[in-house]
Scaffold this motif. Structure first.
Motif, PDB file in Angstrom:
ATOM      1  N   UNK A  13      15.563   4.661  -2.955  1.00 54.30           N
ATOM      2  CA  UNK A  13      14.087   4.615  -2.970  1.00 54.30           C
ATOM      3  C   UNK A  13      13.535   5.278  -1.727  1.00 54.30           C
ATOM      4  N   UNK A  14      12.420   5.976  -1.871  1.00 47.97           N
ATOM      5  CA  UNK A  14      11.730   6.491  -0.677  1.00 47.97           C
ATOM      6  C   UNK A  14      10.244   6.210  -0.787  1.00 47.97           C
ATOM      7  N   UNK A  15       9.660   5.926   0.383  1.00 43.90           N
ATOM      8  CA  UNK A  15       8.251   5.534   0.431  1.00 43.90           C
ATOM      9  C   UNK A  15       7.571   6.182   1.633  1.00 43.90           C
ATOM     10  N   UNK A  16       6.246   6.164   1.603  1.00 46.45           N
ATOM     11  CA  UNK A  16       5.442   6.674   2.716  1.00 46.45           C
ATOM     12  C   UNK A  16       5.082   5.558   3.690  1.00 46.45           C
ATOM     13  N   UNK A  17       5.804   4.452   3.630  1.00 45.74           N
ATOM     14  CA  UNK A  17       5.478   3.310   4.489  1.00 45.74           C
ATOM     15  C   UNK A  17       5.341   3.669   5.973  1.00 45.74           C
ATOM     16  N   UNK A  18       6.231   4.495   6.557  1.00 51.60           N
ATOM     17  CA  UNK A  18       6.069   4.789   7.994  1.00 51.60           C
ATOM     18  C   UNK A  18       4.721   5.421   8.320  1.00 51.60           C
ATOM     19  N   UNK A  19       4.243   6.297   7.439  1.00 48.51           N
ATOM     20  CA  UNK A  19       2.962   6.970   7.700  1.00 48.51           C
ATOM     21  C   UNK A  19       1.821   5.961   7.605  1.00 48.51           C
ATOM     22  N   UNK A  20       1.846   5.154   6.569  1.00 49.02           N
ATOM     23  CA  UNK A  20       0.762   4.173   6.369  1.00 49.02           C
ATOM     24  C   UNK A  20       0.794   3.120   7.472  1.00 49.02           C
ATOM     25  N   UNK A  21       1.992   2.680   7.831  1.00 50.93           N
ATOM     26  CA  UNK A  21       2.116   1.658   8.877  1.00 50.93           C
ATOM     27  C   UNK A  21       1.661   2.204  10.231  1.00 50.93           C
ATOM     28  N   UNK A  22       1.969   3.477  10.510  1.00 49.92           N
ATOM     29  CA  UNK A  22       1.572   4.079  11.791  1.00 49.92           C
ATOM     30  C   UNK A  22       0.053   4.114  11.925  1.00 49.92           C
ATOM     31  N   UNK A  23      -0.621   4.152  10.793  1.00 50.75           N
ATOM     32  CA  UNK A  23      -2.093   4.192  10.798  1.00 50.75           C
ATOM     33  C   UNK A  23      -2.686   2.783  10.722  1.00 50.75           C
ATOM     34  N   UNK A  49       0.815  -1.221   0.000  1.00 55.49           N
ATOM     35  CA  UNK A  49       0.000   0.000   0.000  1.00 55.49           C
ATOM     36  C   UNK A  49       0.849   1.273   0.000  1.00 55.49           C
ATOM     37  N   UNK A  50       2.121   1.164   0.346  1.00 50.27           N
ATOM     38  CA  UNK A  50       2.995   2.344   0.302  1.00 50.27           C
ATOM     39  C   UNK A  50       3.282   2.734  -1.149  1.00 50.27           C
ATOM     40  N   UNK A  51       3.387   4.023  -1.395  1.00 49.16           N
ATOM     41  CA  UNK A  51       3.809   4.538  -2.699  1.00 49.16           C
ATOM     42  C   UNK A  51       5.327   4.728  -2.674  1.00 49.16           C
ATOM     43  N   UNK A  52       5.959   4.601  -3.834  1.00 46.80           N
ATOM     44  CA  UNK A  52       7.425   4.605  -3.886  1.00 46.80           C
ATOM     45  C   UNK A  52       7.937   5.486  -5.024  1.00 46.80           C
ATOM     46  N   UNK A  53       9.014   6.220  -4.728  1.00 53.08           N
ATOM     47  CA  UNK A  53       9.753   6.951  -5.771  1.00 53.08           C
ATOM     48  C   UNK A  53      11.179   6.431  -5.750  1.00 53.08           C
ATOM     49  N   UNK A  54      11.719   6.139  -6.923  1.00 54.13           N
ATOM     50  CA  UNK A  54      13.081   5.595  -7.001  1.00 54.13           C
ATOM     51  C   UNK A  54      13.958   6.483  -7.878  1.00 54.13           C
ATOM     52  N   UNK A  55      15.225   6.509  -7.530  1.00 51.83           N
ATOM     53  CA  UNK A  55      16.223   7.273  -8.283  1.00 51.83           C
ATOM     54  C   UNK A  55      17.385   6.328  -8.576  1.00 51.83           C
ATOM     55  N   UNK A  56      17.823   6.331  -9.818  1.00 51.16           N
ATOM     56  CA  UNK A  56      18.884   5.407 -10.224  1.00 51.16           C
ATOM     57  C   UNK A  56      20.235   6.047  -9.899  1.00 51.16           C
ATOM     58  N   UNK A  57      20.906   5.531  -8.903  1.00 51.10           N
ATOM     59  CA  UNK A  57      22.219   6.073  -8.542  1.00 51.10           C
ATOM     60  C   UNK A  57      23.224   5.671  -9.619  1.00 51.10           C
ATOM     61  N   UNK A  58      23.147   4.418 -10.047  1.00 53.22           N
ATOM     62  CA  UNK A  58      23.931   4.000 -11.208  1.00 53.22           C
ATOM     63  C   UNK A  58      23.416   2.683 -11.753  1.00 53.22           C
ATOM     64  N   UNK A  59      23.737   2.442 -13.010  1.00 52.53           N
ATOM     65  CA  UNK A  59      23.349   1.184 -13.634  1.00 52.53           C
ATOM     66  C   UNK A  59      22.176   1.360 -14.578  1.00 52.53           C
ATOM     67  N   UNK A  60      21.785   0.246 -15.173  1.00 51.32           N
ATOM     68  CA  UNK A  60      20.608   0.276 -16.037  1.00 51.32           C
ATOM     69  C   UNK A  60      19.815  -0.998 -15.873  1.00 51.32           C
TER      70      UNK A  60
END
Ligand code: 1HN
Length: 350
Positions: free
Chosen positions: A328-338, A276-287
């Motif tokens: 990667x960053x997600x809103x998991x802590x907020x969703x899990x706290x609820x 249920x968490x939403x995620x944004x990812x950033x490629x530090x390196x690689x493909x």
């Protein structure tokens, strides 16, 4: 029982004039069997954004822009703009000699450095220096301004939780009296005091809800990957996966956001899952490729991509010889706290 309504008036129109609505006509939309995000899987190519960042750096003064940032707007979340349901990503550029004015907001924020060297952010009086791959925190209601004393342009990814904060109608914003803060503590002291929760200060120190660490430098992240190398199995879904932690709690760096870094070995092909968490990812390196609800997002160095909540996804390192590293960053802590965090393994999509 007598309704005693005017037979010439449509009862549905009648209740609308009273600010009432018939639940039976809304139930399916309000109560779905499972979440369906308005956000869609989306990818932003750094190679395509970069010339525009440089263009605006040349043509738009920082005084006019205040923060010279390209927002990464999800096609499903155009107004108000967001990258996934609760979180935002943008790419900021600052040139040598420029100052981005001091302010604070209730939104939690961080920077993940992409390119350049020699800038620092002053966070509540502490100068925090940035190098590529560093994660810098600017937790909610902390004053912050940026200054670039190095050479060449400096670019970083900004992450904020303002879509969540605005949905909660808990957003406050304030400008600092001066353009920038004077340092009030030694440079980079917060990061220097902690060694990632292994050796923590044992003297009296205020403990808030956020990690007290201003910078999680790339040098330490790289050391963590090197220490593990190929000796650990890692996660079948995410490979060798580390979470940046709050040394006081071992938990996420801020109450609404979990930040992670993962290494996909050459040839890694991950299991599929959804949460249920939403995620944004950033490629530090690689493909590689991330398959999101059947859609193949093909990413490479410095790209950013969005995985909506409850979308099924799996990561593939497309190279047989080169590592891929994803932040990667997600809103998991907020969703899990609820109490609303759910996750399940899914069938692979390839
Ligand atoms: C902000 O304060 C920064 O401080 C960057 O660099 C991006 C996007 C929305 C709202 C505040 C910064 C932002 C932001």
């Amino acid at each position: 029982m007598s309704a005693d309504l005017d037979p010439g008036v449509d009862p549905y129109a009648g209740i609308a004039t009273l600010g009432a609505a018939p639940l039976w006509r809304y139930l399916g939309g309000l109560f779905r069997s499972e979440p369906k995000s308005r956000a869609v899987a989306a990818l932003w190519r750094y190679d395509e954004l970069r010339p525009y960042l440089l263009h605006f750096a040349e043509t738009l003064s920082i005084a006019d822009a205040e923060r010279r940032v390209l927002m990464l707007v999800n096609p499903g979340l155009a107004d108000p703009p967001a990258t996934v349901n609760t979180l935002y990503a943008g790419v900021q550029i600052i040139l040598p000699g420029e100052t981005a004015q001091a302010h604070r907001h209730t939104s939690n924020a961080f920077r993940f450095v992409i390119e350049g060297d020699g800038a620092y952010t002053t966070v509540n009086g502490e100068r925090v220096h940035m190098r590529p791959g560093d994660l810098l925190l600017t937790p909610g209601w902390h004053w912050h301004d940026h200054y670039h004393e190095g050479d060449g342009p400096m670019m970083w990814l900004d992450g904020l939780d303002f879509p969540l904060v605005n949905a909660l109608e808990a957003g406050f914003f304030e400008l600092y009296g001066d353009r920038s803060q004077k340092p009030s503590v030694p440079d980079d002291i917060s990061a220097r005091q902690f060694t990632h929760g292994r050796l923590n200060p044992a003297w009296d120190m205020e403990r808030g809800v956020n990690s007290p660490v201003g910078n999680y430098p790339w040098t330490e992240t790289e050391r963590a990957f090197d220490a593990v190398a190929d000796a650990a199995e890692g996660s079948a879904i995410d490979g060798i996966l580390f979470e940046y932690t709050n040394p006081w709690t071992g938990g996420p760096v801020m109450p609404t956001v979990s930040c992670r870094i993962q290494r996909l070995r050459p040839g890694f092909s991950g299991a599929a899952h959804r949460h249920t968490a939403s995620t944004i990812l950033h490629v530090v390196r690689g493909e590689g490729t991330t398959i999101v609800d059947g859609q193949r997002l093909q990413w490479r160095d410095n790209d950013v991509f969005a995985v909506p909540g409850w979308a099924t996804y799996q990561h593939i390192n497309g190279s047989a010889s080169r590592d891929a590293v994803l932040f990667a960053y997600t809103d998991k802590p907020a969703i899990a706290a609820l109490g609303m965090y759910r996750e399940e393994l899914m069938e692979r999509q390839d």
